[in-house]
Design an enzyme around this catalytic site. Structure first.
Site, PDB file in Angstrom:
ATOM      1  N   SER A 187      -1.941   0.479  -8.520  1.00  0.00           N
ATOM      2  CA  SER A 187      -0.898  -0.367  -7.907  1.00  0.00           C
ATOM      3  C   SER A 187      -0.971  -0.352  -6.390  1.00  0.00           C
ATOM      4  O   SER A 187      -1.302   0.672  -5.777  1.00  0.00           O
ATOM      5  CB  SER A 187       0.482   0.124  -8.328  1.00  0.00           C
ATOM      6  N   PRO A 203       1.136  -2.284  -2.734  1.00  0.00           N
ATOM      7  CA  PRO A 203       2.385  -2.958  -2.365  1.00  0.00           C
ATOM      8  C   PRO A 203       2.401  -4.421  -2.837  1.00  0.00           C
ATOM      9  O   PRO A 203       3.447  -4.937  -3.203  1.00  0.00           O
ATOM     10  CB  PRO A 203       2.407  -2.847  -0.840  1.00  0.00           C
ATOM     11  N   GLY A 251       1.014  -5.146  -8.703  1.00  0.00           N
ATOM     12  CA  GLY A 251       1.504  -4.207  -9.710  1.00  0.00           C
ATOM     13  C   GLY A 251       1.177  -4.758 -11.079  1.00  0.00           C
ATOM     14  O   GLY A 251       0.089  -4.529 -11.615  1.00  0.00           O
ATOM     15  N   SER A 252       2.094  -5.550 -11.614  1.00  0.00           N
ATOM     16  CA  SER A 252       1.827  -6.177 -12.917  1.00  0.00           C
ATOM     17  C   SER A 252       0.572  -7.045 -12.837  1.00  0.00           C
ATOM     18  O   SER A 252      -0.230  -7.095 -13.770  1.00  0.00           O
ATOM     19  CB  SER A 252       3.016  -7.052 -13.334  1.00  0.00           C
ATOM     20  N   TRP A 260       2.932   4.109  -5.466  1.00  0.00           N
ATOM     21  CA  TRP A 260       3.417   4.720  -6.717  1.00  0.00           C
ATOM     22  C   TRP A 260       2.348   5.628  -7.319  1.00  0.00           C
ATOM     23  O   TRP A 260       2.223   5.705  -8.536  1.00  0.00           O
ATOM     24  CB  TRP A 260       3.847   3.677  -7.755  1.00  0.00           C
ATOM     25  N   SER A 271     -15.122 -14.307  -8.302  1.00  0.00           N
ATOM     26  CA  SER A 271     -13.999 -14.859  -9.071  1.00  0.00           C
ATOM     27  C   SER A 271     -13.133 -13.718  -9.609  1.00  0.00           C
ATOM     28  O   SER A 271     -13.595 -12.575  -9.750  1.00  0.00           O
ATOM     29  CB  SER A 271     -14.525 -15.719 -10.220  1.00  0.00           C
ATOM     30  N   GLU A 326      -3.657   4.367 -21.324  1.00  0.00           N
ATOM     31  CA  GLU A 326      -2.350   4.649 -20.716  1.00  0.00           C
ATOM     32  C   GLU A 326      -1.203   4.096 -21.557  1.00  0.00           C
ATOM     33  O   GLU A 326      -0.202   4.758 -21.786  1.00  0.00           O
ATOM     34  CB  GLU A 326      -2.280   4.026 -19.316  1.00  0.00           C
ATOM     35  N   ARG A 327      -1.367   2.842 -21.983  1.00  0.00           N
ATOM     36  CA  ARG A 327      -0.265   2.214 -22.701  1.00  0.00           C
ATOM     37  C   ARG A 327      -0.261   2.636 -24.154  1.00  0.00           C
ATOM     38  O   ARG A 327       0.647   2.326 -24.897  1.00  0.00           O
ATOM     39  CB  ARG A 327      -0.411   0.693 -22.619  1.00  0.00           C
TER      40      ARG A 327
HETATM   41  C1  LIG Z   1       7.383   6.504 -12.135  1.00  0.00           C
HETATM   42  C2  LIG Z   1       6.242   5.572 -11.839  1.00  0.00           C
HETATM   43  C3  LIG Z   1       4.972   6.087 -11.747  1.00  0.00           C
HETATM   44  C4  LIG Z   1       3.906   5.240 -11.438  1.00  0.00           C
HETATM   45  N1  LIG Z   1       2.667   5.794 -11.309  1.00  0.00           N
HETATM   46  C5  LIG Z   1       1.637   5.010 -10.959  1.00  0.00           C
HETATM   47  C6  LIG Z   1       0.353   5.581 -10.738  1.00  0.00           C
HETATM   48  O1  LIG Z   1       0.148   6.795 -10.861  1.00  0.00           O
HETATM   49  N2  LIG Z   1      -0.644   4.766 -10.320  1.00  0.00           N
HETATM   50  C7  LIG Z   1      -0.462   3.420 -10.180  1.00  0.00           C
HETATM   51  O2  LIG Z   1      -1.430   2.747  -9.847  1.00  0.00           O
HETATM   52  N3  LIG Z   1       0.742   2.840 -10.375  1.00  0.00           N
HETATM   53  C8  LIG Z   1       1.790   3.612 -10.753  1.00  0.00           C
HETATM   54  N4  LIG Z   1       3.029   3.042 -10.944  1.00  0.00           N
HETATM   55  C9  LIG Z   1       3.218   1.633 -10.665  1.00  0.00           C
HETATM   56  C10 LIG Z   1       3.434   0.774 -11.901  1.00  0.00           C
HETATM   57  O3  LIG Z   1       2.243   0.606 -12.611  1.00  0.00           O
HETATM   58  C11 LIG Z   1       4.001  -0.553 -11.397  1.00  0.00           C
HETATM   59  O4  LIG Z   1       5.285  -0.285 -10.854  1.00  0.00           O
HETATM   60  C12 LIG Z   1       4.114  -1.584 -12.491  1.00  0.00           C
HETATM   61  O5  LIG Z   1       2.845  -1.994 -12.912  1.00  0.00           O
HETATM   62  C13 LIG Z   1       4.920  -2.826 -12.027  1.00  0.00           C
HETATM   63  O6  LIG Z   1       4.388  -3.320 -10.843  1.00  0.00           O
HETATM   64  P1  LIG Z   1       5.328  -3.592  -9.569  1.00  0.00           P
HETATM   65  O7  LIG Z   1       6.144  -2.365  -9.333  1.00  0.00           O
HETATM   66  O8  LIG Z   1       4.464  -4.081  -8.475  1.00  0.00           O
HETATM   67  O9  LIG Z   1       6.328  -4.696 -10.041  1.00  0.00           O
HETATM   68  P2  LIG Z   1       6.007  -6.273 -10.117  1.00  0.00           P
HETATM   69  O10 LIG Z   1       4.709  -6.489 -10.806  1.00  0.00           O
HETATM   70  O11 LIG Z   1       6.195  -6.851  -8.761  1.00  0.00           O
HETATM   71  O12 LIG Z   1       7.174  -6.758 -11.068  1.00  0.00           O
HETATM   72  C14 LIG Z   1       8.524  -6.941 -10.611  1.00  0.00           C
HETATM   73  C15 LIG Z   1       9.342  -7.442 -11.788  1.00  0.00           C
HETATM   74  O13 LIG Z   1       8.810  -8.708 -12.226  1.00  0.00           O
HETATM   75  C16 LIG Z   1       8.479  -8.654 -13.604  1.00  0.00           C
HETATM   76  N5  LIG Z   1       7.250  -9.424 -13.841  1.00  0.00           N
HETATM   77  C17 LIG Z   1       6.094  -9.369 -13.134  1.00  0.00           C
HETATM   78  N6  LIG Z   1       5.178 -10.198 -13.651  1.00  0.00           N
HETATM   79  C18 LIG Z   1       5.758 -10.779 -14.726  1.00  0.00           C
HETATM   80  C19 LIG Z   1       5.309 -11.724 -15.694  1.00  0.00           C
HETATM   81  N7  LIG Z   1       4.073 -12.228 -15.673  1.00  0.00           N
HETATM   82  N8  LIG Z   1       6.184 -12.084 -16.675  1.00  0.00           N
HETATM   83  C20 LIG Z   1       7.447 -11.574 -16.722  1.00  0.00           C
HETATM   84  N9  LIG Z   1       7.921 -10.678 -15.842  1.00  0.00           N
HETATM   85  C21 LIG Z   1       7.097 -10.287 -14.852  1.00  0.00           C
HETATM   86  C22 LIG Z   1       8.247  -7.190 -13.895  1.00  0.00           C
HETATM   87  O14 LIG Z   1       8.448  -6.880 -15.272  1.00  0.00           O
HETATM   88  C23 LIG Z   1       9.282  -6.517 -13.009  1.00  0.00           C
HETATM   89  O15 LIG Z   1      10.529  -6.504 -13.639  1.00  0.00           O
HETATM   90  C24 LIG Z   1       4.117   3.863 -11.258  1.00  0.00           C
HETATM   91  C25 LIG Z   1       5.413   3.332 -11.366  1.00  0.00           C
HETATM   92  C26 LIG Z   1       6.468   4.164 -11.642  1.00  0.00           C
HETATM   93  C27 LIG Z   1       7.842   3.582 -11.735  1.00  0.00           C
END
Ligand SMILES: Cc1cc2nc3c(=O)[nH]c(=O)nc-3n(C[C@H](O)[C@H](O)[C@H](O)COP(=O)(O)OP(=O)(O)OC[C@H]3O[C@@H](n4cnc5c(N)ncnc54)[C@H](O)[C@@H]3O)c2cc1C
Length: 377
Positions: free
Chosen positions: A133, A135, A138-139, A163, A184, A248-249
């Site tokens: 992840s 800034p 994430g998703s 994170w 790409s 992981e999942r």
């Molecule tokens: C306790 C904790 C530990 C973590 N540890 C790690 C780690 O060790 N390494 C690492 O790389 N990451 C880590 N993460 C990060 C984690 O993988 C991300 O927080 C997660 O993937 C979501 O990304 P984001 O925070 O950028 O949220 P975003 O992707 O910005 O999402 C924000 C909101 O929008 C929603 N959303 C986004 N896209 C869609 C879509 N296509 N359809 C519907 N809803 C959507 C999401 O569900 C969420 O509610 C950790 C997070 C937490 C909370």
């Protein structure tokens, strides 16, 4: 969670041996005062636990013996996790190494990478973190912007990850970075096994609502990775990342979390709600749902070798355990058990993040809608 192979004397022997070992080795400090420990003590106990598991012959239970594992079945691994939950055993600091790095290396690593990294993961000497992840990513993981550029004998990594769990203790990082800015989507990333203990790595802990700092923002300022630490093909990092996310999942994470939730429900039953028939009725419903979760873990075990079914089962399991855990801790936080007030405060706050990490609940539901129900995107 049993099958015919588990009725064998060997499986029973393993269960008996594990139960005795856990009874003798789970640290009382953790079992009795976990919720009240400060972060340093917590990390120390978790780190020692990794080493204790290894010395006791319980690290990498289902990993092949040629890589230092115990060469037993996944069913034995589950039995061990269940017993560990009942004995309130700690979760080691080496979780990412064991759950994510080791199986990915076994599937995709070179012989040299396996020989170099697997022993220290299993012995608990090296802690790993996961640098996915950012800034701005994430998703939508494919949009990572951290850059890797060519240099003599390897690559220089520049960018910011966030994170990053365990990064304060980490020796190595599973790093996903962009190697081809013009390539790409999905074909422009490479996967690296990055040495975290270089002066070009800066770790800034992030304080959580639980007051812990289990994760950090991590900065890489031309951090070197030799060619021998590229995992998979250059620009083939997406495939590796998907293998990591599958782990992981999926199953092991589901088992680990089931263990924690089971321990929480047991605690409600045996202590915090004991003697109050009204509360015990609520707990009996949670107990039944914990059994459903156990069944889902068993299902995920059964389909683990089928890529399609495995992903489906993993998504359902992830959404289910994370939301169920929040329900358990929501309920527990309304109680006033003097002995476990600290524990429930900690668990309530920790469980908030469960529906975010390893793929948010919304993302899991997208997967279910598209891959299980076949709905249009
Ligand atoms: C306790 C904790 C530990 C973590 N540890 C790690 C780690 O060790 N390494 C690492 O790389 N990451 C880590 N993460 C990060 C984690 O993988 C991300 O927080 C997660 O993937 C979501 O990304 P984001 O925070 O950028 O949220 P975003 O992707 O910005 O999402 C924000 C909101 O929008 C929603 N959303 C986004 N896209 C869609 C879509 N296509 N359809 C519907 N809803 C959507 C999401 O569900 C969420 O509610 C950790 C997070 C937490 C909370």
């Amino acid at each position: 969670m049993t099958d015919s192979s588990h009725s064998t004397a060997a499986a029973q022997d393993f269960r008996d041996r594990a139960a005795v070992w856990l009874r003798d080795n789970v640290p009382a400090e953790w079992r009795e005062h976990r919720g009240a420990l400060n972060e340093d003590d917590e990390s120390r106990i978790r780190s020692e636990w990794d080493r204790t598991l290894f010395r006791g012959g319980f690290a990498g239970i289902s990993l092949p013996t040629e890589y230092g594992g115990q060469g037993r079945t996944m069913e034995d691994e589950i039995v061990f996790f269940e017993l560990a939950a009942r004995m309130q055993a700690p979760d080691g600091l080496g979780r990412i190494g064991k759950i994510l790095t080791a199986p990915t290396l076994i599937t995709l690593g070179t012989d040299e990478q396996k020989a170099k990294y697997l022993p220290s993961i299993l012995s608990g000497e090296e802690v790993w973190c996961q640098g996915f992840s950012e800034p701005g990513a994430g998703s939508d993981l494919a949009s990572v912007a951290t850059r890797a550029t060519r240099t003599e004998g390897g690559w220089l990594i520049r960018g910011t990850k966030t994170w990053t769990s365990f990064s304060r203790h980490a020796h190595r990082c599973l790093m996903l970075a962009k190697t081809d800015p013009d390539g790409s989507r999905y074909h422009n990333l490479t996967f690296f096994l990055l040495d975290m203990q270089q002066p070009t790595v800066r770790v800034e802990p992030i304080r959580q609502i639980s007051d812990s700092s289990h994760f950090s923002e991590t900065h890489y300022e031309d951090t070197f990775v030799p060619d021998s630490d590229v995992l998979g093909e250059v620009n083939g990092g997406w495939r590796v990342a998907m293998t990591v996310l599958g782990n992981e999942r999926g199953l092991i994470e589901g088992i680990v979390r089931y263990v924690e939730i089971r321990a929480d429900v047991d605690l409600l039953q045996t202590c915090c709600c004991a003697g109050d028939p009204g509360l015990l009725r609520v707990v009996s419903k949670l107990d039944a749902r914990a059994e459903v979760l156990r069944w889902q873990v068993a299902k995920a075990v059964a389909v683990r070798d089928d890529e399609r079914e495995g992903w489906r089962a993993a998504s359902v399991l992830k959404a289910w355990w994370s939301e169920f855990w929040q329900e358990v801790t929501n309920f527990a936080s309304t109680l006033d058990c003097p002995e476990h007030r600290q524990h429930w405060r900690h668990q309530y706050l920790e469980s908030r993040s469960a529906t975010i990490y390893s793929g948010t609940s919304e993302i899991q539901r997208n997967v279910m809608a598209e891959r299980i129900l076949g709905l249009p995107k």
